[in-house]
Design a protein around this motif. Structure first.
Motif, short mmCIF file in Angstrom:
data_model
loop_
_atom_site.label_atom_id
_atom_site.label_comp_id
_atom_site.label_asym_id
_atom_site.label_seq_id
_atom_site.Cartn_x
_atom_site.Cartn_y
_atom_site.Cartn_z
N LEU A 116 0.86 -1.18 0.00
CA LEU A 116 0.00 0.00 0.00
C LEU A 116 0.90 1.23 0.00
O LEU A 116 1.40 1.65 1.04
CB LEU A 116 -0.91 -0.05 1.22
CG LEU A 116 -1.69 -1.38 1.28
CD1 LEU A 116 -2.27 -1.62 2.64
CD2 LEU A 116 -2.75 -1.43 0.21
N ALA A 117 1.10 1.79 -1.20
CA ALA A 117 2.20 2.72 -1.45
C ALA A 117 2.23 3.91 -0.49
O ALA A 117 3.27 4.26 0.04
CB ALA A 117 2.12 3.22 -2.89
N LYS A 118 1.08 4.52 -0.23
CA LYS A 118 1.11 5.74 0.56
C LYS A 118 0.86 5.49 2.04
O LYS A 118 0.45 6.39 2.77
CB LYS A 118 0.10 6.74 0.01
CG LYS A 118 0.63 7.48 -1.19
CD LYS A 118 -0.14 8.73 -1.45
CE LYS A 118 -0.42 8.89 -2.92
NZ LYS A 118 -1.46 9.87 -3.17
N LEU A 119 1.07 4.25 2.47
CA LEU A 119 1.09 3.96 3.90
C LEU A 119 2.54 3.61 4.25
O LEU A 119 3.24 3.02 3.42
CB LEU A 119 0.17 2.78 4.24
CG LEU A 119 -1.25 3.10 4.71
CD1 LEU A 119 -1.99 3.89 3.66
CD2 LEU A 119 -2.01 1.83 5.03
N GLU A 123 2.72 0.97 9.09
CA GLU A 123 1.26 1.00 8.96
C GLU A 123 0.78 -0.20 8.14
O GLU A 123 -0.24 -0.81 8.45
CB GLU A 123 0.81 2.30 8.27
CG GLU A 123 1.01 3.54 9.09
CD GLU A 123 -0.06 3.69 10.16
OE1 GLU A 123 -1.24 3.79 9.80
OE2 GLU A 123 0.28 3.67 11.36
N ASP A 171 9.68 3.50 8.82
CA ASP A 171 8.84 4.68 8.64
C ASP A 171 8.83 5.23 7.21
O ASP A 171 8.31 6.29 6.96
CB ASP A 171 9.26 5.77 9.63
CG ASP A 171 9.05 5.29 11.06
OD1 ASP A 171 7.95 4.76 11.33
OD2 ASP A 171 9.98 5.40 11.88
N ASP A 172 9.44 4.47 6.29
CA ASP A 172 9.35 4.87 4.89
C ASP A 172 7.98 4.53 4.32
O ASP A 172 7.30 3.64 4.83
CB ASP A 172 10.41 4.14 4.04
CG ASP A 172 11.81 4.63 4.35
OD1 ASP A 172 11.94 5.49 5.24
OD2 ASP A 172 12.75 4.15 3.71
N TYR A 173 7.60 5.24 3.25
CA TYR A 173 6.40 4.82 2.53
C TYR A 173 6.68 3.48 1.84
O TYR A 173 7.77 3.27 1.31
CB TYR A 173 6.03 5.84 1.45
CG TYR A 173 5.39 7.09 1.98
CD1 TYR A 173 4.17 7.02 2.66
CD2 TYR A 173 5.98 8.33 1.80
CE1 TYR A 173 3.58 8.17 3.14
CE2 TYR A 173 5.38 9.49 2.28
CZ TYR A 173 4.18 9.40 2.96
OH TYR A 173 3.58 10.53 3.42
N GLY A 175 5.66 2.59 -0.87
CA GLY A 175 5.90 2.86 -2.28
C GLY A 175 7.36 3.13 -2.60
O GLY A 175 7.76 3.11 -3.75
N GLU A 176 8.16 3.41 -1.56
CA GLU A 176 9.57 3.71 -1.79
C GLU A 176 10.46 2.47 -1.74
O GLU A 176 11.66 2.56 -1.96
CB GLU A 176 10.06 4.73 -0.76
CG GLU A 176 9.37 6.08 -0.90
CD GLU A 176 9.67 7.04 0.25
OE1 GLU A 176 9.71 8.24 0.01
OE2 GLU A 176 9.86 6.58 1.39
#
Lengths: 299, 439, 329
Positions: A116-119, A123, A171-173, A175-176
């Motif tokens: 889930l890229a923007k989590l 999360e 704690d990175d997104y 998506g990264e």
């Protein structure tokens, strides 16, 4: 403690089974019966009978379009069959929606990774936990009702992140992350729900070779912890390395079952992969040798 | 990854697009006489949605007596200046109605509206040659014997309207099919065509047929510019479909108000073919312009079908709509195909706009009103296919018109929109689409 | 040029009644679009049922105002259920078309002659919110405020109530979106199937989001109706929904305060452009448009702004670059 199970016990439970499609297992966790699914008149899946042994690693192989992913989708409630029934631990799973299948303890991953890229990574992990009080609307508004549980979940998630060597990305997104890291995250996230059966759809696809061994190790760990693993894979080395039992699909049907070594030598399987009237070019052994060479030059 | 287009270039493109668009409007459109300052009451009298001339209207001010009277013009419109803000009552005189015509709503003979300072209000008096509202409920009744004839007449009008929707919707559908874009600004291409033709016709005195041909060409250019200056650069940047959908909404708002500012916020008719009386064809009747509209629509649609079926570019369009990656892999220049789709879509939208303007007058938001019916048509027929759009639009047109047999004409679009929602729910692949294409 | 009036008008619009109305609409949309990824293009329909719910209750059915408010909110819930039950399984763009069609159906029904007995037809209904006006504790005729922010007593009362409502809704969204509930919603926005494979009931969460965002939209519609004491069907056209999207994207979707800042800036900019254009026209600096056309120019700017924002800053004017780097899907 599931981790204390000796490794050989899983392999032992497959000992002496007949090598024929649909053979009954000693202790079946999943049973599929007469399941068919057609797309525009084409039978994508037509499985007469299939049992999955509890606590083992079962590889599902077959040429492209054999219906492996469709079978996965059917068993996990992501698709509905035209006919047939299937059960889990003796209880019917027919018509059970996907999220309830997951809650009962059968989780899956996807061929195309669904991080889930923007989590953030943490999360993503926490989302995997089931029975969260704070996921109820009214309780969500009163943090004290879910905070303690959230702290437990977070601790568990952090442990898993360490185990999957993702703790530095906490704690990175999502998506990264790189493709391989996403596969790891997806697997770790699936484990947050403490499943009984883990279904992995091409866990090694697109993973860089450096990460392959670590992923394989994690899959074996799942078995060591007593979970049942079913996975779809194309890489024969991987299949031979980690599976206790291999199921071969072609054109929607199950054409062979057996221990990995015997399956690789099975005439029918070779035909299915290369076409029945192939020009007898490569044998599986040839292919293995080639693959081994490739590996050698790569590393 | 996909963002090959450097940013300053995109900015230049956008500015160029805005300039071209603005220049285009200044060229073809300077506002017709701005409406008089001060308060006013505008209105329209129609019989079953067609304008009626020479109907008398009297306006009185609340507690202030008579303010003015007016008669409707050939477009069914009237304007009465008011002395200031306040509540005004407009009353229509039934003695001035053409024979056989009565108020659609028996109680709708007068409207009282508050008019604010410097404001204008618009009132409509719908009349009918058929049955009045409220008399329908009883069932039976003497009006029933005209019902089959009326149904036939409405069917014909529905076909005419449906063909207009189809002409405009084919482009929308092909754009969706080839690029995945749900283009909310497609309605403005329709309005653009109608307005360009109106300007050429009324301001520059060109005969409407000539004006239409020019408008269709300009519409095609506008469509092509859309693609070249906005959508292609966005696709190359890897902009998501939902982001593009929102952008098309922005474009729709921009274009709509641009048209309103430079054209007018009122409706106007073309100077040619204005007052035609209907001819009888057996039990039904049609004006010459409506008949021409049907024939021309059919000719254009047959032409489009031949293009799609026979020509190389047509086949390429269908291939791209069917499977973009496969088409690209088999050597089709997808960008070129998409450009042609846009040019064709713009030209067809402009043509449809002129036909729509011919029957319902040219208005700054006519295309936007048509947009939802276009969506209904292409959804009904199966998103992304040209023939589906054709059949679906035709059905929507017929359903919208024929629904007035059972519901009030003012609610006829509700029927079309309801069908849209129901189809989306029941069979999202459309009546012609195959089930497996969805999901 | 009268810079004083330009700034004063702008600042008043910055905290004005329209900003409250659109902040509420956009907070609802933020839950739909920003957090759950639902493409609801019928938000104005929710505002309409809220407004008509209270107006018809009081005017047509002679119920107390408070009951009308409850009915307005219930109407929002009912619309969400009616729309959501069948359409939430649809793809995003299908949902967009279905919701925009539904909001147009509502508007056409509200303005129809056939229903005018209850709805007042195209004239709408008036003077149904006297209860709200009578609760006003401020002295009629007096002015309240400081600096440029000086408002009449009724406006001060409306603004007080309005911003309180906005504050409560913001608090609600803040609490929800940092809870596991909000986490599930965001997961659904990112990938429905992933959420499903982790045991989340995607359909039910989408429904909850649709209801919550819809009811906040209805609240906005109700506030606007009560404060102007009128409902008119043509004030509930699709343009309102589009403007609410512009507001949301301006302030930044999926941010708790995004819709509020968006609404304030939106109306500030709209007011400034209107006053500046108006003065330029009346002073003869611009001759090719009339003053009534100048009012329309600002709507053009809204459209242009929406395009430019989506192209260059889809994360809103306060968004961060890191997040947008992930958007190249």
């Amino acid at each position: 403690m599931p981790g204390d199970l000796p490794l050989s016990s899983a392999a032992a439970s497959f000992e002496g089974l007949a090598q024929e499609p649909g053979v009954p297992k000693r202790d079946s966790v999943l049973v599929v019966d007469k399941v068919t699914r057609t797309f525009g008149g084409l039978a994508a899946v037509d499985v007469d009978h299939l049992e999955i042994q509890r606590g083992g690693i079962t590889g599902l192989i077959g040429p492209n379009g054999a219906g492996k992913t469709t079978l996965f989708n059917l068993m996990t409630g992501f698709d509905r069959p035209d006919t047939g029934s299937w059960s889990y631990n003796g209880g019917s799973l027919s018509g059970v929606p996907a999220h309830l299948v997951a809650r009962r303890g059968v989780v899956r991953t996807f061929q195309l990774t669904k991080a889930l890229a923007k989590l953030s990574v943490i999360e993503n992990m926490k989302l995997g936990a089931t029975k969260q009080r704070g996921e109820k609307f009214l309780r969500a508004l009163v943090p004290p009702t879910w905070r303690p549980q959230e702290i437990d979940i977070e601790a568990r998630a952090d442990d898993l992140l360490v185990r999957f060597k993702l703790d530095t990305k906490r704690d990175d997104y999502a998506g990264e992350l790189s493709g391989g890291q996403r596969k790891l995250l997806e697997m770790a996230r699936a484990l947050m729900s403490q499943p009984e059966v883990v279904m992995l759809d091409e866990p090694m696809a697109g993973v860089n070779p450096a990460l392959t061994q670590s992923l394989l190790g994690h899959v074996k760990d799942l078995r060591a912890e007593g979970m049942t693993v079913v996975f779809v894979e194309h890489d024969m080395d991987v299949v031979r390395d980690i599976s206790d039992w291999v199921v071969v699909m072609a054109a929607g049907k199950i054409i062979a079952e057996g221990p990995p070594d015997q399956i690789m030598a099975n005439r029918q399987v070779i035909d299915a992969y290369l076409g029945a009237h192939h020009d007898a070019a490569l044998t599986i052994e040839d292919e293995d040798r080639q693959l081994a060479d490739d590996k050698g030059t790569a590393s | 990854m996909l963002r090959s287009l450097p940013r300053p270039r995109l900015i230049r493109h956008l500015i160029a697009a805005a300039l071209v668009a603005t220049a285009g409007f200044v060229l073809v459109a300077t506002a017709p006489a701005a409406h008089a300052a001060g308060e006013g009451l505008l209105g329209r009298v129609t019989v079953d949605s067609q304008p009626v001339a020479n109907v008398s209207i009297t306006v009185t001010k609340k507690g202030g007596g008579q303010v003015g009277t007016a008669k409707t013009g050939p477009d069914g419109r009237f304007t009465i200046g008011l002395p200031g803000s306040g509540d005004y009552t407009a009353t229509v005189d039934p003695r001035s109605f053409p024979s056989g015509v009565k108020l659609l709503d028996p109680k709708g003979g007068s409207h009282t509206v508050p008019v604010s300072s410097d404001g204008t209000r618009f009132v409509i008096f719908p009349l009918t040659a058929g049955k009045q509202l409220g008399t329908a409920g009883g069932g039976g009744g003497q009006s029933n014997k005209h019902q089959p004839v009326r149904a036939l007449q409405l069917l014909l009008e529905g076909i005419r309207f449906g063909l207009i929707i189809a002409i405009t919707a084919i482009g929308l559908s092909l754009i969706y099919g080839t690029t995945g874009l749900t283009n909310f600004a497609h309605g403005e291409l329709v309005t653009f065509g109608a307005v360009v033709a109106w300007e050429l016709n009324s301001r520059f005195g060109l005969q409407l047929i000539v004006a239409t041909i020019l408008a269709v060409i300009i519409g095609g250019v506008a469509g092509g510019l859309n693609e070249r200056l906005l959508w292609r650069p966005l696709r190359k940047r890897g902009t998501g479909l939902i982001a593009m959908l929102v952008i098309s909404i922005g474009l729709s708002i921009l274009a709509r108000y641009l048209i309103q500012v430079f054209y007018s916020d009122r409706s106007h008719a073309y100077t040619d073919y204005g007052n035609q009386t209907a001819r009888d064809y057996g039990p039904v009747n049609l004006t010459d312009k409506d008949l021409s509209s049907i024939v021309l629509s059919l000719l254009v649609l047959v032409g489009v079908a031949l293009l799609l079926q026979r020509s190389r570019i047509g086949k390429a369009m269908r291939a791209v709509a069917d499977n973009r990656d496969l088409a690209s892999a088999s050597g089709i220049n997808v960008d070129r195909v998409v450009l042609v789709v846009w040019i064709m879509g713009g030209a067809l939208a402009a043509f449809g706009g002129v036909l729509y303007g011919l029957s319902d007058q040219v208005n700054w938001e006519m295309g936007f009103r048509l947009l939802l019916l276009m969506f209904a048509g292409i959804t009904l027929g199966g998103l992304g296919t040209a023939y589906g759009a054709l059949v679906g639009s035709l059905l929507v047109g017929v359903i919208v018109q024929m629904s007035t047999l059972v519901i009030a004409p003012e609610l006829k679009n509700v029927g079309g929109l309801l069908i849209l929602i129901i189809i989306l729910i029941v069979r999202p692949s459309g009546i012609l689409g195959s089930r497996t294409r969805v999901g | 040029m009268d810079f004083n009036s330009i700034v004063t008008n702008g600042l008043q619009a910055f905290v004005g009644l329209d900003a409250v109305y659109f902040a509420l609409l956009a907070i609802g949309l933020n839950i739909h679009f920003g957090y759950a990824g639902l493409l609801n293009f019928g938000q104005v329909g929710f505002a309409a049922v809220g407004a008509y719910g209270v107006a018809m209750s009081v005017t047509t059915f002679h119920l107390p105002f408070a009951v009308g408010v409850a009915i307005g909110l219930l109407a929002g819930v009912a619309l969400a259920l009616l729309l959501g039950l069948p359409t939430l399984r649809l793809r995003a763009d299908y949902l967009a078309i279905a919701t925009i069609a539904a909001s147009e159906i509502l508007r056409l029904c509200f303005r129809s002659v056939a229903l005018s007995k209850w709805t007042g037809g195209s004239d709408g209904l008036n003077q149904f919110a006297n209860t709200f006006a009578n609760l006003n504790p401020f002295t009629p005729g007096a002015k309240y405020g400081f600096g440029p922010f000086v408002f009449s007593a009724p406006d001060t009362w409306s603004l007080l109530v309005g911003w309180t409502l906005v504050g409560l809704c913001v608090l609600l969204v803040f609490l929800l979106m940092r809870s596991p509930w909000g986490r599930v919603l965001k997961a659904i926005r990112e990938d429905e199937d992933a959420a499903r494979s982790l045991g989340k009931n995607v359909y039910w969460y989408k429904m909850q989001a649709l209801i919550l965002g819809g009811v906040i939209g209805s609240l906005g519609g109700m506030f606007d109706a009560a404060q102007t004491q009128s409902v008119q069907p043509d004030n509930y056209g699709t343009t309102i929904t589009f403007f609410a999207y512009a507001v949301l994207i301006l302030g930044g979707a999926a941010r708790v305060l995004g819709p509020v800042l968006g609404a304030m800036i939106f109306w500030f900019l709209l007011s400034i452009t209107e006053t500046v254009l108006g003065q330029l026209v009346s002073n003869g600096y611009i001759t090719f448009i009339t003053s009534s056309q100048a009012g329309k120019v600002r709507f053009m700017l809204v459209g242009l702004g929406l395009i430019l924002l989506m192209v260059f800053r889809p994360q809103g004017i306060f968004g961060n670059r890191r997040e947008i780097a992930l958007d190249a899907r």
